[in-house]
Design a protein around this motif. Sequence first.
Motif, PDB file in Angstrom:
ATOM      1  N   ALA A 229       0.821  -1.206   0.000  1.00  7.32           N
ATOM      2  CA  ALA A 229       0.000   0.000   0.000  1.00  7.32           C
ATOM      3  C   ALA A 229       0.855   1.257   0.000  1.00  7.32           C
ATOM      4  CB  ALA A 229      -0.930  -0.009   1.217  1.00  7.32           C
ATOM      5  N   THR A 230       1.924   1.258   0.807  1.00 13.46           N
ATOM      6  CA  THR A 230       2.809   2.427   0.865  1.00 13.46           C
ATOM      7  C   THR A 230       3.560   2.606  -0.453  1.00 13.46           C
ATOM      8  OG1 THR A 230       3.083   2.017   3.239  1.00 13.46           O
ATOM      9  CG2 THR A 230       4.632   3.512   2.195  1.00 13.46           C
ATOM     10  N   PHE A 231       4.079   1.514  -0.997  1.00 15.96           N
ATOM     11  CA  PHE A 231       4.802   1.594  -2.267  1.00 15.96           C
ATOM     12  C   PHE A 231       3.887   2.088  -3.378  1.00 15.96           C
ATOM     13  CE2 PHE A 231       6.341  -0.307  -6.229  1.00 15.96           C
ATOM     14  CZ  PHE A 231       7.651   0.129  -6.238  1.00 15.96           C
ATOM     15  N   GLN A 232       2.642   1.645  -3.359  1.00 16.17           N
ATOM     16  CA  GLN A 232       1.679   2.090  -4.366  1.00 16.17           C
ATOM     17  C   GLN A 232       1.444   3.592  -4.284  1.00 16.17           C
ATOM     18  OE1 GLN A 232      -2.514   0.221  -5.319  1.00 16.17           O
ATOM     19  NE2 GLN A 232      -2.713   1.535  -3.541  1.00 16.17           N
ATOM     20  N   SER A 233       1.245   4.112  -3.082  1.00 16.54           N
ATOM     21  CA  SER A 233       0.983   5.541  -2.916  1.00 16.54           C
ATOM     22  C   SER A 233       2.198   6.383  -3.297  1.00 16.54           C
ATOM     23  CB  SER A 233       0.575   5.831  -1.466  1.00 16.54           C
ATOM     24  OG  SER A 233      -0.664   5.204  -1.169  1.00 16.54           O
ATOM     25  N   VAL A 234       3.385   5.941  -2.890  1.00 18.03           N
ATOM     26  CA  VAL A 234       4.591   6.676  -3.257  1.00 18.03           C
ATOM     27  C   VAL A 234       4.789   6.651  -4.770  1.00 18.03           C
ATOM     28  CG1 VAL A 234       7.102   6.734  -3.025  1.00 18.03           C
ATOM     29  CG2 VAL A 234       5.684   6.312  -1.018  1.00 18.03           C
ATOM     30  N   GLY A 235       4.523   5.517  -5.407  1.00 15.83           N
ATOM     31  CA  GLY A 235       4.638   5.428  -6.857  1.00 15.83           C
ATOM     32  C   GLY A 235       3.692   6.364  -7.573  1.00 15.83           C
ATOM     33  N   ILE A 236       2.473   6.516  -7.046  1.00 14.83           N
ATOM     34  CA  ILE A 236       1.510   7.450  -7.646  1.00 14.83           C
ATOM     35  C   ILE A 236       2.029   8.880  -7.559  1.00 14.83           C
ATOM     36  CG2 ILE A 236      -0.789   8.457  -7.344  1.00 14.83           C
ATOM     37  CD1 ILE A 236      -1.739   5.656  -6.550  1.00 14.83           C
ATOM     38  N   MET A 237       2.614   9.242  -6.421  1.00 19.39           N
ATOM     39  CA  MET A 237       3.148  10.601  -6.286  1.00 19.39           C
ATOM     40  C   MET A 237       4.311  10.839  -7.231  1.00 19.39           C
ATOM     41  SD  MET A 237       2.933  11.515  -2.220  1.00 19.39           S
ATOM     42  CE  MET A 237       4.132  10.263  -1.762  1.00 19.39           C
ATOM     43  N   VAL A 238       5.153   9.821  -7.437  1.00 18.24           N
ATOM     44  CA  VAL A 238       6.274   9.975  -8.368  1.00 18.24           C
ATOM     45  C   VAL A 238       5.747  10.191  -9.780  1.00 18.24           C
ATOM     46  CG1 VAL A 238       8.250   8.792  -9.393  1.00 18.24           C
ATOM     47  CG2 VAL A 238       7.856   8.648  -6.928  1.00 18.24           C
ATOM     48  N   LEU A 239       4.709   9.451 -10.153  1.00 19.66           N
ATOM     49  CA  LEU A 239       4.125   9.625 -11.484  1.00 19.66           C
ATOM     50  C   LEU A 239       3.493  11.015 -11.636  1.00 19.66           C
ATOM     51  CD1 LEU A 239       2.437   6.136 -12.041  1.00 19.66           C
ATOM     52  CD2 LEU A 239       4.515   7.019 -13.118  1.00 19.66           C
ATOM     53  N   MET A 240       2.790  11.452 -10.600  1.00 12.66           N
ATOM     54  CA  MET A 240       2.135  12.759 -10.671  1.00 12.66           C
ATOM     55  C   MET A 240       3.135  13.899 -10.618  1.00 12.66           C
ATOM     56  SD  MET A 240      -1.073  12.183 -11.072  1.00 12.66           S
ATOM     57  CE  MET A 240      -1.783  13.789 -10.707  1.00 12.66           C
ATOM     58  N   ARG A 241       4.347  13.627 -10.163  1.00 15.52           N
ATOM     59  CA  ARG A 241       5.357  14.694 -10.084  1.00 15.52           C
ATOM     60  C   ARG A 241       5.703  15.221 -11.471  1.00 15.52           C
ATOM     61  NH1 ARG A 241       7.588  18.570  -9.748  1.00 15.52           N
ATOM     62  NH2 ARG A 241       9.279  19.252  -8.390  1.00 15.52           N
ATOM     63  N   GLY A 242       5.555  14.367 -12.484  1.00 20.38           N
ATOM     64  CA  GLY A 242       5.833  14.824 -13.823  1.00 20.38           C
ATOM     65  C   GLY A 242       4.715  15.631 -14.437  1.00 20.38           C
ATOM     66  N   VAL A 243       3.551  15.659 -13.785  1.00 22.54           N
ATOM     67  CA  VAL A 243       2.388  16.391 -14.299  1.00 22.54           C
ATOM     68  C   VAL A 243       2.096  17.624 -13.455  1.00 22.54           C
ATOM     69  CG1 VAL A 243      -0.070  16.210 -14.879  1.00 22.54           C
ATOM     70  CG2 VAL A 243       1.434  14.231 -15.178  1.00 22.54           C
ATOM     71  N   VAL A 244       2.279  17.512 -12.153  1.00 19.39           N
ATOM     72  CA  VAL A 244       1.938  18.578 -11.215  1.00 19.39           C
ATOM     73  C   VAL A 244       3.229  19.199 -10.697  1.00 19.39           C
ATOM     74  CG1 VAL A 244       0.813  19.134  -9.037  1.00 19.39           C
ATOM     75  CG2 VAL A 244      -0.221  17.451 -10.587  1.00 19.39           C
ATOM     76  N   ASP A 245       3.324  20.492 -10.756  1.00 22.97           N
ATOM     77  CA  ASP A 245       4.519  21.191 -10.291  1.00 22.97           C
ATOM     78  C   ASP A 245       4.421  21.623  -8.831  1.00 22.97           C
ATOM     79  OD1 ASP A 245       5.757  20.935 -12.742  1.00 22.97           O
ATOM     80  OD2 ASP A 245       4.854  22.767 -13.534  1.00 22.97           O
ATOM     81  N   GLY A 246       3.278  22.135  -8.439  1.00 24.67           N
ATOM     82  CA  GLY A 246       3.132  22.626  -7.077  1.00 24.67           C
ATOM     83  C   GLY A 246       1.771  23.256  -6.888  1.00 24.67           C
ATOM     84  N   GLY A 247       1.645  24.045  -5.837  1.00 22.75           N
ATOM     85  CA  GLY A 247       0.392  24.717  -5.561  1.00 22.75           C
ATOM     86  C   GLY A 247      -0.660  23.784  -4.981  1.00 22.75           C
TER      87      GLY A 247
END
Length: 280
Positions: A65-83
């Motif tokens: 579960a933790t690895f899945q959530s961290v992986g999602i954030m890594v993927l979204m890092r390329g789409v979302v910059d901040g804010g």
Amino acid sequence: MTSIIPGRTVPSCVRPTPGPSGTASARTVAAPLAPRARLLPSLAAVYRAQLSRARVARIPLLFVATFQSVGIMVLMRGVVDGGAEARAVVAGSSVLVVAFVALNLLAQYFGQLRAGGGLDHYATLPVPPAAVVLGVAAAYASFTVPGTVFTAVTGSVLFQLPMTHLWVLVAVIPLSGAALAGLGAALGLLAPRPELATLLGQLGMSAALLLGVLPADRLPEPVGWARDLLPSTYGVEALARSFDARPDWGIIAFFLAICAAVGVLSLAVATWAYRRAAVR
């Protein structure tokens, strides 16, 4: 001699009484029953038993579960910059760990427990039904604490968010866990087959993933209505707003209060579903 089954009396002795013709007749004297177990001690006993039973079996699943959530954030890092979008991604991914364990796994557990006759064991114990539901739900929610904290810290570093107010997790984890665990238990107890309980648990976790991780302003309006019905939404909103430079504690408390109310409601439904399944 006492009985653990509520509402029954057990004969303790038979005493002769004089009959009308001078003969002795038997009269049964009922012995008092032992008092029914109280809610809090029963809840603590069920919690400790479930925690010790699932400690080894659930740790690998918590890692997933933790690895899945961290992986999602890594993927979204390329789409979302901040804010605001970054805050939504980190908050949603953190609460997703709770959804994976408290909703998905708990639905599977109660579905298998009902199909395998395990509810018969709990039904013979002189404990309130609420103690069984709350104890199991609390044990499963407890496994989410390390993964949720690790995910929130990792996301804060990844998206460069302030970690000053991450102590809000102290309220977000138990309240979101209660709401999602109650929903998961109800799905598992009401499903006619364990396969269907597993399917419903997976669908619930998928809803928490799609509706919780994606920023709310990116969702179509009908999907936004479905997001408002998801119990974990209010925990996500409270955690996301805690990343602000100057958090609005009034609105955070409001979202946490809604999450608590939804948790009470979902646990009440799960208790009703347990009573319904235990007598069948």
